[in-house]
Write a protein that holds these residues in place. Structure first.
Motif, PDB file in Angstrom:
ATOM      1  N   ARG A  28       0.836  -1.198   0.000  1.00 34.66           N
ATOM      2  CA  ARG A  28       0.000   0.000   0.000  1.00 34.66           C
ATOM      3  C   ARG A  28       0.877   1.257   0.000  1.00 34.66           C
ATOM      4  N   ASP A  29       0.453   2.242  -0.822  1.00 33.69           N
ATOM      5  CA  ASP A  29       1.165   3.518  -0.860  1.00 33.69           C
ATOM      6  C   ASP A  29       0.992   4.231   0.482  1.00 33.69           C
ATOM      7  N   ILE A  30       2.048   4.830   0.963  1.00 32.15           N
ATOM      8  CA  ILE A  30       2.019   5.477   2.276  1.00 32.15           C
ATOM      9  C   ILE A  30       1.179   6.765   2.256  1.00 32.15           C
ATOM     10  N   HIS A  31       1.012   7.362   1.089  1.00 34.10           N
ATOM     11  CA  HIS A  31       0.162   8.559   0.924  1.00 34.10           C
ATOM     12  C   HIS A  31      -0.918   8.268  -0.112  1.00 34.10           C
ATOM     13  N   PRO A  32      -1.927   7.468   0.269  1.00 33.22           N
ATOM     14  CA  PRO A  32      -2.898   7.006  -0.721  1.00 33.22           C
ATOM     15  C   PRO A  32      -3.687   8.141  -1.356  1.00 33.22           C
ATOM     16  N   ARG A  33      -3.813   8.081  -2.694  1.00 32.73           N
ATOM     17  CA  ARG A  33      -4.608   9.065  -3.449  1.00 32.73           C
ATOM     18  C   ARG A  33      -6.019   8.564  -3.687  1.00 32.73           C
ATOM     19  N   GLY A  34      -6.394   7.457  -3.068  1.00 26.39           N
ATOM     20  CA  GLY A  34      -7.743   6.922  -3.197  1.00 26.39           C
ATOM     21  C   GLY A  34      -7.927   5.875  -2.124  1.00 26.39           C
ATOM     22  N   VAL A  85       2.006   4.698 -14.531  1.00 23.94           N
ATOM     23  CA  VAL A  85       3.468   4.677 -14.385  1.00 23.94           C
ATOM     24  C   VAL A  85       3.950   6.107 -14.572  1.00 23.94           C
ATOM     25  N   ASN A  86       4.589   6.660 -13.588  1.00 29.53           N
ATOM     26  CA  ASN A  86       5.217   7.971 -13.723  1.00 29.53           C
ATOM     27  C   ASN A  86       6.661   7.759 -14.177  1.00 29.53           C
ATOM     28  N   CYS A  87       7.072   8.493 -15.197  1.00 29.93           N
ATOM     29  CA  CYS A  87       8.436   8.330 -15.713  1.00 29.93           C
ATOM     30  C   CYS A  87       9.173   9.661 -15.719  1.00 29.93           C
ATOM     31  N   GLY A  91       7.001  13.256 -15.731  1.00 27.30           N
ATOM     32  CA  GLY A  91       5.991  12.297 -15.275  1.00 27.30           C
ATOM     33  C   GLY A  91       5.762  12.352 -13.779  1.00 27.30           C
ATOM     34  N   GLY A  92       6.606  13.105 -13.065  1.00 23.96           N
ATOM     35  CA  GLY A  92       6.442  13.241 -11.614  1.00 23.96           C
ATOM     36  C   GLY A  92       6.979  12.054 -10.829  1.00 23.96           C
ATOM     37  N   GLN A  93       7.946  11.328 -11.410  1.00 21.73           N
ATOM     38  CA  GLN A  93       8.506  10.171 -10.705  1.00 21.73           C
ATOM     39  C   GLN A  93       9.359  10.627  -9.525  1.00 21.73           C
ATOM     40  N   GLU A  94       9.098  10.037  -8.366  1.00 22.71           N
ATOM     41  CA  GLU A  94       9.868  10.370  -7.157  1.00 22.71           C
ATOM     42  C   GLU A  94      10.812   9.239  -6.761  1.00 22.71           C
ATOM     43  N   VAL A  95      10.361   7.999  -6.964  1.00 24.65           N
ATOM     44  CA  VAL A  95      11.176   6.845  -6.576  1.00 24.65           C
ATOM     45  C   VAL A  95      11.667   6.168  -7.858  1.00 24.65           C
ATOM     46  N   TYR A  96      12.985   6.096  -8.006  1.00 24.75           N
ATOM     47  CA  TYR A  96      13.573   5.585  -9.255  1.00 24.75           C
ATOM     48  C   TYR A  96      13.786   4.072  -9.168  1.00 24.75           C
ATOM     49  N   LEU A  98      11.136   1.208 -10.847  1.00 24.05           N
ATOM     50  CA  LEU A  98       9.882   1.095 -11.608  1.00 24.05           C
ATOM     51  C   LEU A  98       8.728   0.588 -10.735  1.00 24.05           C
ATOM     52  N   HIS A  99       7.565   1.197 -10.894  1.00 24.23           N
ATOM     53  CA  HIS A  99       6.373   0.738 -10.173  1.00 24.23           C
ATOM     54  C   HIS A  99       5.127   1.197 -10.891  1.00 24.23           C
ATOM     55  N   PHE A 100       4.064   0.403 -10.733  1.00 24.32           N
ATOM     56  CA  PHE A 100       2.729   0.779 -11.195  1.00 24.32           C
ATOM     57  C   PHE A 100       1.968   1.256  -9.976  1.00 24.32           C
ATOM     58  N   HIS A 101       1.222   2.353 -10.126  1.00 17.06           N
ATOM     59  CA  HIS A 101       0.244   2.767  -9.117  1.00 17.06           C
ATOM     60  C   HIS A 101      -1.097   2.176  -9.534  1.00 17.06           C
ATOM     61  N   LEU A 102      -1.747   1.446  -8.633  1.00 18.79           N
ATOM     62  CA  LEU A 102      -3.111   0.954  -8.852  1.00 18.79           C
ATOM     63  C   LEU A 102      -4.009   1.732  -7.900  1.00 18.79           C
TER      64      LEU A 102
END
Ligand code: AMP
Length: 114
Positions: A28-34, A85-87, A91-96, A98-102
Motif C-alpha cells: 500500500r502507498d504510504i500517501h494514498p490518493r484513493g 506509471v510515472n516516468c 511524469g512526476g517520478q519520485e522513486v527511481y 519502476l512501479h505501477f500505481h493501482l
C-alpha cells in the motif's frame, strides 16, 4: 545504494504488503490518493520505464496481470480504477525503481490536470 523500494522489499523499512513472490511485490502507498492505492513493484530494481528491455516483457506482463488480480481482490475491478506509471521529471517520478500505481475506490476525475 539500494532504492527505497528495495529497502521495503528487504524488510529494512516496513511495508503493508498485499502480494509477494520472487519477481513482483505489491504494497500500500504510504500517501494514498484513493481508498485503494497499491504500488506494484518488480523485485529487480529497474529505474524507470525507459530502462525496460525485451528481456523484461514477461515481468511486465506479470505486473499487469497482478494489477488486474489485485483490483478484483480489492473489490474495485467492476467500478474501475487507474494504473499509472510515472516516468522521470515530467511524469512526476519520485522513486527511481519502476512501479505501477493501482488507484481506485472512488471516481478519479480527469486523467491529468492541465
Ligand atoms: P512516484 O512519484 O511514481 O515515484 O511514486 C512514488 C510513491 O511512493 C508515492 O506515491 C509515495 O507516496 C510512495 N511512497 C514513498 N515512500 C513510501 C513508503 N515508505 N511506503 C509506501 N509508499 C511510499
Amino acid at each position: 545504494m539500494p532504492t527505497l523500494f528495495e529497502r521495503i522489499i528487504s524488510g529494512e523499512i516496513p511495508g503493508d504488503f498485499v502480494h509477494r513472490d520472487d519477481q513482483v511485490v505489491a504494497f500500500r502507498d504510504i500517501h494514498p490518493r484513493g481508498p485503494t492505492h497499491l504500488l506494484i513493484v518488480p523485485v529487480k530494481p529497474i529505474p524507470t520505464l525507459n530502462d525496460v528491455t525485451e528481456a523484461d516483457t514477461a515481468l511486465l506482463g506479470r505486473m499487469v496481470t497482478l494489477a488486474a488480480e489485485l483490483a478484483r481482490r480489492e473489490g474495485i475491478a467492476e467500478d474501475g480504477y487507474r494504473l499509472i506509471v510515472n516516468c522521470n521529471r515530467h511524469g512526476g517520478q519520485e522513486v527511481y525503481h519502476l512501479h505501477f500505481h493501482l488507484i481506485g475506490g472512488k471516481p478519479l476525475g480527469p486523467m491529468v490536470s492541465v
